[in-house]
Every structure is written in C-alpha cells, then in structure tokens.
Scaffold this active site. Structure first.
Site, PDB file in Angstrom:
ATOM      1  CB  CYS A   1       8.681   3.156   9.129  1.00  0.00           C
ATOM      2  SG  CYS A   1       9.774   3.063   7.753  1.00  0.00           S
TER       3      CYS A   1
ATOM      4  CB  ALA B   1      11.693   1.574  15.154  1.00  0.00           C
ATOM      5  CG  ASP B   2      16.780   5.745  12.241  1.00  0.00           C
ATOM      6  OD1 ASP B   2      17.420   5.565  13.468  1.00  0.00           O
ATOM      7  OD2 ASP B   2      16.981   6.547  11.439  1.00  0.00           O
TER       8      ASP B   2
ATOM      9  NE  ARG C   1     -15.644  -5.683  13.597  1.00  0.00           N
ATOM     10  CZ  ARG C   1     -16.610  -6.105  12.993  1.00  0.00           C
ATOM     11  NH1 ARG C   1     -17.389  -5.617  12.176  1.00  0.00           N
ATOM     12  NH2 ARG C   1     -17.054  -7.432  13.214  1.00  0.00           N
TER      13      ARG C   1
END
Length: 296
Positions: free
Chosen positions: A177, A200-201, A158
């Site tokens: 993002c 994701a760029d 966890r």
C-alpha cells in the site's frame, strides 16, 4: 502542517467521498488523490493526538521491514498483531480450522515449523526493500543503495525505493500500500521525503504509515549525517471503510493537540541495528483510543 490537515482530509472524504464496493466486501467512501506535508525539522513527529495511536507498534513494524523479514513470528514475539489477520485467513481457508487470532498466534510462537509454513506473508515489503530479485538474477538491496547515495551523491534525483514488484505481486499476502519512498536533500543538508501510498485506510492504516515513514526518515538522516526536513505524504485511493464512519465522526469532534517529539537516543552504524528502545517519544498527550475492525 499540523494534524488539522488530516482532519480536513477525513472531513472531505465524509462529505464528498464516492461510495465504492471493494475486495473486502465492507465498502468505502473514497477520494482519489490527496497530499499532506509535515515539518520534522524541529523534532516533531506526526503521531495523531485526536485518538491514541500505538506508535511503538508502527515503529516495530518499520524495523521489521528494514530487517528484510517477511514472517510474522518476530512481530508476534513483540506483541505486534497488525499482520496476523492475513496469514490467519489463508490458514483457515486452506485447512478449514477455525482458530481464533489469539490461538493462531500462540501456535506461531510455539511451533517453528508451523510458523515457517503459515506465518510467512510472501515477498512483501522487507523482501522487496532488501532483496529485490532482478530479472538478471542479481539481488538488489534498495535501502543500502539509498543510504550510500544519500552520503555520496545527495543531489541525486534517483534516491527512492519501492515495493511494487509486478512479477511477485501474486505471491504477496497483500500488495504494498505504501509503495514508493523518494528522498531529497536540500543544499543546507536537510532530508526531505515523499511517500506515495496507492491505497490508504484513513482510520486504521494511515496513522501507522505516518509514524513509520517519519521513523524511517529519522533513521536515514541519522545514517547519512543529515538534518530532518519535511515529510510529504501523497495518497491515491484514500478511503474510509463504512464500518469506520462513526469512529471518524467521533475523532473529528476532538480538538487536536501538539505533536510529540522524537529523539534517537543511540546512533548505530547500520540501519538494521536500531532497536525500539532507541526511539524516545516525549510530550505525547492524546485523546482516548477509538477502536475499529480491520478489513481483510
């Protein structure tokens, strides 16, 4: 586990990417679902070499996230402009003023009240990581909880934190993002991490995200007395903006070099006490930078 996997991802997107319209109006070539794995155990850090990456900006950004701050002023004070476009766009839309980015940042630095009103990004990363507002009224520090669990119960499944607070997405300048970070400790005391990035760029954003995630993993390992293991990156919508296609082709034509090394030169008692000077990067020998515009 080298830079070649990044270049393969770029090649796959250029060859097979779905042409999509997006909220920025620029358009993308996109693939859905990708993974890369980087071995950090020998001190290497995944800073791309096929173009020069301003890695110090990425580390400064990560330190800013960990501080819990959501205003761009501390970043601008350090010469970091990567978050300035979003509040500038809001300022221009609401006031009609046509300030340049440089002029806007100058006002952020010069005027405390202006910075307070126009420099805040809303409840973005730092707020969610350090001060998640629960429905029960309690405030939760996910980073502090993670570090305590790494120390006291390293076999836990966890050990994660995330920034996707559905109730507050509408108030964020940009929804997260790189949104979920999960951690795993091996039986011989190595810290592995997995970062899930919904969007994701690949040209501009992803190189920074890899540096930030590796720097964070190094700090967490340092705080918990662990060695470094693997950094696993997974992406959802993995895309190249259309105005970055030529730059990506230029980058693909370059031969990657060895990743540099990262060493923490100081070992503070708290994760909020690291400074940019604590990160010693050696052996970075990149190709020249390649410029590209940010899609806002």
């Amino acid at each position: 586990m080298s830079e070649h996997q990044y270049l393969r991802l770029v090649s796959d997107i250029l060859e097979k990417g779905d042409q999509r319209h997006d909220r920025t109006g620029v358009g993308t070539l996109s693939l859905f679902g990708a993974m890369m794995r980087f071995d950090l155990s020998k001190g290497r850090i995944p800073i791309l070499t096929t173009k020069k990456v301003s890695y110090r900006l990425a580390i400064r950004e990560m330190l800013w996230f960990l501080s819990g701050d959501t205003n761009i002023r501390p970043l601008v004070e350090q010469g970091v402009s990567i978050w300035s476009d979003w509040p500038l766009a809001r300022y221009q839309a609401e006031t009609g003023a046509l300030l340049s980015k440089k002029e806007f940042e100058a006002k952020i630095l010069a005027d405390t009240e202006f910075a307070k009103k126009w420099g805040d990004l809303g409840p973005v990363y730092g707020r969610q990581w350090r001060r998640w507002q629960g429905s029960d009224g309690q405030v939760y520090d996910q980073i502090a909880t993670l570090i305590e669990t790494l120390k006291s119960n390293p076999s836990s499944r966890r050990m994660l934190f995330h920034g996707w607070n559905v109730a507050e997405l509408k108030d964020m300048a940009l929804p997260p993002c790189h949104m979920v970070y999960q951690y795993h400790v091996t039986s011989d005391g190595r810290l592995n991490s997995l970062l899930y990035q919904r969007s994701a760029d690949v040209f501009l954003g992803l190189p920074f995200n890899l540096v930030g995630a590796a720097a964070l993993q190094a700090m967490l390992a340092d705080q918990a007395g662990l060695a470094l293991g693997d950094l696993v990156w997974t992406g959802g919508d993995v895309h190249i903006y259309r105005n970055h296609i030529d730059q990506m082709k230029e980058q693909l034509a370059r031969e990657p070099r060895a990743f540099p090394r990262l060493e923490l030169t100081r070992h503070p008692n708290s994760i909020t006490d690291y400074k940019i000077e604590d990160f010693a990067i050696t052996g970075y020998d990149p190709h020249p930078p390649i410029k590209g515009a940010v899609a806002v």
